[in-house]
Design a protein around this motif. Structure first.
Motif, PDB file in Angstrom:
ATOM      1  N   PRO A 107       0.835  -1.203   0.000  1.00  0.00           N
ATOM      2  CA  PRO A 107       0.000   0.000   0.000  1.00  0.00           C
ATOM      3  C   PRO A 107       0.872   1.256   0.000  1.00  0.00           C
ATOM      4  CG  PRO A 107      -0.141  -1.140   2.112  1.00  0.00           C
ATOM      5  CD  PRO A 107       0.686  -1.990   1.211  1.00  0.00           C
ATOM      6  N   ALA A 108       0.341   2.303  -0.583  1.00  0.00           N
ATOM      7  CA  ALA A 108       1.057   3.577  -0.660  1.00  0.00           C
ATOM      8  C   ALA A 108       1.162   4.211   0.723  1.00  0.00           C
ATOM      9  CB  ALA A 108       0.331   4.521  -1.614  1.00  0.00           C
ATOM     10  N   VAL A 109       2.247   4.934   0.917  1.00  0.00           N
ATOM     11  CA  VAL A 109       2.456   5.646   2.180  1.00  0.00           C
ATOM     12  C   VAL A 109       1.512   6.843   2.220  1.00  0.00           C
ATOM     13  CG1 VAL A 109       4.103   6.994   3.520  1.00  0.00           C
ATOM     14  CG2 VAL A 109       4.851   4.928   2.342  1.00  0.00           C
ATOM     15  N   ASN A 110       0.801   6.991   3.324  1.00  0.00           N
ATOM     16  CA  ASN A 110      -0.100   8.125   3.498  1.00  0.00           C
ATOM     17  C   ASN A 110       0.724   9.275   4.077  1.00  0.00           C
ATOM     18  OD1 ASN A 110      -2.012   9.985   4.579  1.00  0.00           O
ATOM     19  ND2 ASN A 110      -3.557   8.372   4.472  1.00  0.00           N
ATOM     20  N   ARG A 111       1.124  10.220   3.223  1.00  0.00           N
ATOM     21  CA  ARG A 111       2.047  11.296   3.632  1.00  0.00           C
ATOM     22  C   ARG A 111       1.487  12.208   4.728  1.00  0.00           C
ATOM     23  NH1 ARG A 111       6.608  10.930   0.995  1.00  0.00           N
ATOM     24  NH2 ARG A 111       6.634  10.169  -1.130  1.00  0.00           N
ATOM     25  N   PRO A 112       0.238  12.678   4.648  1.00  0.00           N
ATOM     26  CA  PRO A 112      -0.241  13.545   5.742  1.00  0.00           C
ATOM     27  C   PRO A 112      -0.223  12.842   7.099  1.00  0.00           C
ATOM     28  CG  PRO A 112      -1.681  13.748   3.836  1.00  0.00           C
ATOM     29  CD  PRO A 112      -0.733  12.617   3.554  1.00  0.00           C
ATOM     30  N   GLN A 113      -0.621  11.579   7.123  1.00  0.00           N
ATOM     31  CA  GLN A 113      -0.589  10.840   8.390  1.00  0.00           C
ATOM     32  C   GLN A 113       0.841  10.585   8.838  1.00  0.00           C
ATOM     33  OE1 GLN A 113      -3.082   7.360   8.205  1.00  0.00           O
ATOM     34  NE2 GLN A 113      -4.899   8.552   7.677  1.00  0.00           N
ATOM     35  N   MET A 114       1.741  10.421   7.888  1.00  0.00           N
ATOM     36  CA  MET A 114       3.152  10.241   8.213  1.00  0.00           C
ATOM     37  C   MET A 114       3.708  11.515   8.855  1.00  0.00           C
ATOM     38  SD  MET A 114       5.668   8.086   7.850  1.00  0.00           S
ATOM     39  CE  MET A 114       6.753   7.460   6.618  1.00  0.00           C
ATOM     40  N   LEU A 115       3.310  12.683   8.337  1.00  0.00           N
ATOM     41  CA  LEU A 115       3.764  13.951   8.914  1.00  0.00           C
ATOM     42  C   LEU A 115       3.227  14.143  10.326  1.00  0.00           C
ATOM     43  CD1 LEU A 115       3.499  16.314   5.815  1.00  0.00           C
ATOM     44  CD2 LEU A 115       5.579  15.501   6.950  1.00  0.00           C
ATOM     45  N   VAL A 116       1.990  13.749  10.552  1.00  0.00           N
ATOM     46  CA  VAL A 116       1.428  13.851  11.904  1.00  0.00           C
ATOM     47  C   VAL A 116       2.211  12.959  12.854  1.00  0.00           C
ATOM     48  CG1 VAL A 116      -0.591  13.334  13.324  1.00  0.00           C
ATOM     49  CG2 VAL A 116      -0.881  14.541  11.168  1.00  0.00           C
ATOM     50  N   GLY A 117       2.499  11.733  12.448  1.00  0.00           N
ATOM     51  CA  GLY A 117       3.284  10.827  13.285  1.00  0.00           C
ATOM     52  C   GLY A 117       4.668  11.371  13.573  1.00  0.00           C
ATOM     53  N   ALA A 118       5.316  11.933  12.548  1.00  0.00           N
ATOM     54  CA  ALA A 118       6.645  12.515  12.740  1.00  0.00           C
ATOM     55  C   ALA A 118       6.572  13.710  13.694  1.00  0.00           C
ATOM     56  CB  ALA A 118       7.225  12.935  11.397  1.00  0.00           C
ATOM     57  N   GLY A 119       5.525  14.512  13.570  1.00  0.00           N
ATOM     58  CA  GLY A 119       5.348  15.650  14.473  1.00  0.00           C
ATOM     59  C   GLY A 119       5.179  15.204  15.920  1.00  0.00           C
ATOM     60  N   VAL A 120       4.451  14.122  16.131  1.00  0.00           N
ATOM     61  CA  VAL A 120       4.257  13.599  17.486  1.00  0.00           C
ATOM     62  C   VAL A 120       5.586  13.081  18.036  1.00  0.00           C
ATOM     63  CG1 VAL A 120       3.091  11.807  18.843  1.00  0.00           C
ATOM     64  CG2 VAL A 120       1.812  13.104  17.153  1.00  0.00           C
ATOM     65  N   ILE A 121       6.397  12.456  17.184  1.00  0.00           N
ATOM     66  CA  ILE A 121       7.718  11.988  17.624  1.00  0.00           C
ATOM     67  C   ILE A 121       8.593  13.174  18.015  1.00  0.00           C
ATOM     68  CG2 ILE A 121       9.868  10.917  16.820  1.00  0.00           C
ATOM     69  CD1 ILE A 121       8.094   8.942  15.234  1.00  0.00           C
ATOM     70  N   VAL A 122       8.592  14.217  17.188  1.00  0.00           N
ATOM     71  CA  VAL A 122       9.386  15.415  17.502  1.00  0.00           C
ATOM     72  C   VAL A 122       8.916  16.024  18.824  1.00  0.00           C
ATOM     73  CG1 VAL A 122       9.864  17.790  16.770  1.00  0.00           C
ATOM     74  CG2 VAL A 122      10.046  15.920  15.130  1.00  0.00           C
ATOM     75  N   LEU A 123       7.600  16.121  19.018  1.00  0.00           N
ATOM     76  CA  LEU A 123       7.060  16.674  20.259  1.00  0.00           C
ATOM     77  C   LEU A 123       7.489  15.839  21.464  1.00  0.00           C
ATOM     78  CD1 LEU A 123       5.235  18.908  21.402  1.00  0.00           C
ATOM     79  CD2 LEU A 123       3.313  17.357  21.096  1.00  0.00           C
ATOM     80  N   GLY A 124       7.431  14.523  21.332  1.00  0.00           N
ATOM     81  CA  GLY A 124       7.892  13.651  22.411  1.00  0.00           C
ATOM     82  C   GLY A 124       9.372  13.824  22.688  1.00  0.00           C
ATOM     83  N   GLY A 125      10.172  14.006  21.626  1.00  0.00           N
ATOM     84  CA  GLY A 125      11.600  14.238  21.800  1.00  0.00           C
ATOM     85  C   GLY A 125      11.894  15.545  22.498  1.00  0.00           C
ATOM     86  N   VAL A 126      11.166  16.600  22.120  1.00  0.00           N
ATOM     87  CA  VAL A 126      11.352  17.901  22.772  1.00  0.00           C
ATOM     88  C   VAL A 126      10.998  17.804  24.246  1.00  0.00           C
ATOM     89  CG1 VAL A 126      10.456  20.264  22.859  1.00  0.00           C
ATOM     90  CG2 VAL A 126      11.078  19.254  20.667  1.00  0.00           C
ATOM     91  N   LEU A 127       9.917  17.122  24.554  1.00  0.00           N
ATOM     92  CA  LEU A 127       9.527  16.960  25.955  1.00  0.00           C
ATOM     93  C   LEU A 127      10.567  16.140  26.720  1.00  0.00           C
ATOM     94  CD1 LEU A 127       7.345  17.693  27.984  1.00  0.00           C
ATOM     95  CD2 LEU A 127       6.179  15.599  27.397  1.00  0.00           C
ATOM     96  N   ALA A 128      11.140  15.120  26.085  1.00  0.00           N
ATOM     97  CA  ALA A 128      12.175  14.317  26.737  1.00  0.00           C
ATOM     98  C   ALA A 128      13.417  15.158  27.016  1.00  0.00           C
ATOM     99  CB  ALA A 128      12.534  13.116  25.862  1.00  0.00           C
ATOM    100  N   VAL A 129      13.804  16.022  26.073  1.00  0.00           N
ATOM    101  CA  VAL A 129      14.956  16.901  26.291  1.00  0.00           C
ATOM    102  C   VAL A 129      14.665  17.846  27.454  1.00  0.00           C
ATOM    103  CG1 VAL A 129      16.292  18.798  25.273  1.00  0.00           C
ATOM    104  CG2 VAL A 129      15.841  16.738  23.942  1.00  0.00           C
TER     105      VAL A 129
END
Length: 169
Positions: free
Chosen positions: A4-26
């Motif tokens: 199946p094709a990668v769903n880019r908007p959902q991928m960006l949301v997931g990446a944003g959540v990872i970045v937010l979690g990383g910022v909070l961890a820092v």
């Protein structure tokens, strides 16, 4: 069968959540880990939220790489955002932040409540509120914020901005 094709908007949301979690961890790294009550230090909750955000972000990215949420229901609600309602809610939050040191916790939170409830009413298509409704909302806001203020200042000895130096308002 092709993957199946990668769903880019959902991928960006997931990446944003990872970045937010990383910022909070820092940010959690800067909080001391001295164990307090029950062996839990002040950095426990930030770390818990950071790990949860990172786990959710990884799950979102994993799902998006496999085609996204294919079995999603059609979203309910209006096709476009209700900007006027959002403006009332945002104004309540921003005025609360701006006024809390000038008029105190109790009155700034009551003001936030009045403006946010007005926005939520508008979002439901109801009238924004008459003078009577606004006064009732202000009374409810005071009835919610005053006991919270007293709980924090009198029982927990946590300083919140007050209007007077007595600790009761």
């Amino acid at each position: 069968m092709s993957p199946p094709a990668v769903n880019r908007p959902q991928m960006l949301v997931g990446a944003g959540v990872i970045v937010l979690g990383g910022v909070l961890a820092v940010g959690a790294l800067a909080i001391p880990a001295n164990a307090g009550y029950a062996g839990v230090g002040p950095n426990f909750l930030p770390w818990l939220v950071a790990v949860a955000l990172l786990a959710c972000g990884v799950g979102l990215v994993w799902q998006a790489r496999r085609g996204g949420f294919r079995a999603m229901e059609t979203p309910s609600g209006a096709a476009h955002g209700d900007w006027r309602s959002m403006a009332w809610v945002a104004a309540g939050v921003l005025l609360n932040a701006a006024a809390i040191t000038r008029i105190g916790f109790v009155f700034s939170c009551a003001l936030c409540y009045v403006l946010a409830v007005r926005g939520l009413r508008l979002s439901e298509g109801k009238p924004a509120g008459s003078v009577r409704t606004t006064l009732v909302d202000a009374a409810v806001g005071l009835a919610i914020s005053a006991p919270v203020f007293w709980l924090f200042t009198q029982l927990l000895a946590i300083n919140l901005p007050g209007l007077t130096g007595t600790g009761w308002l």
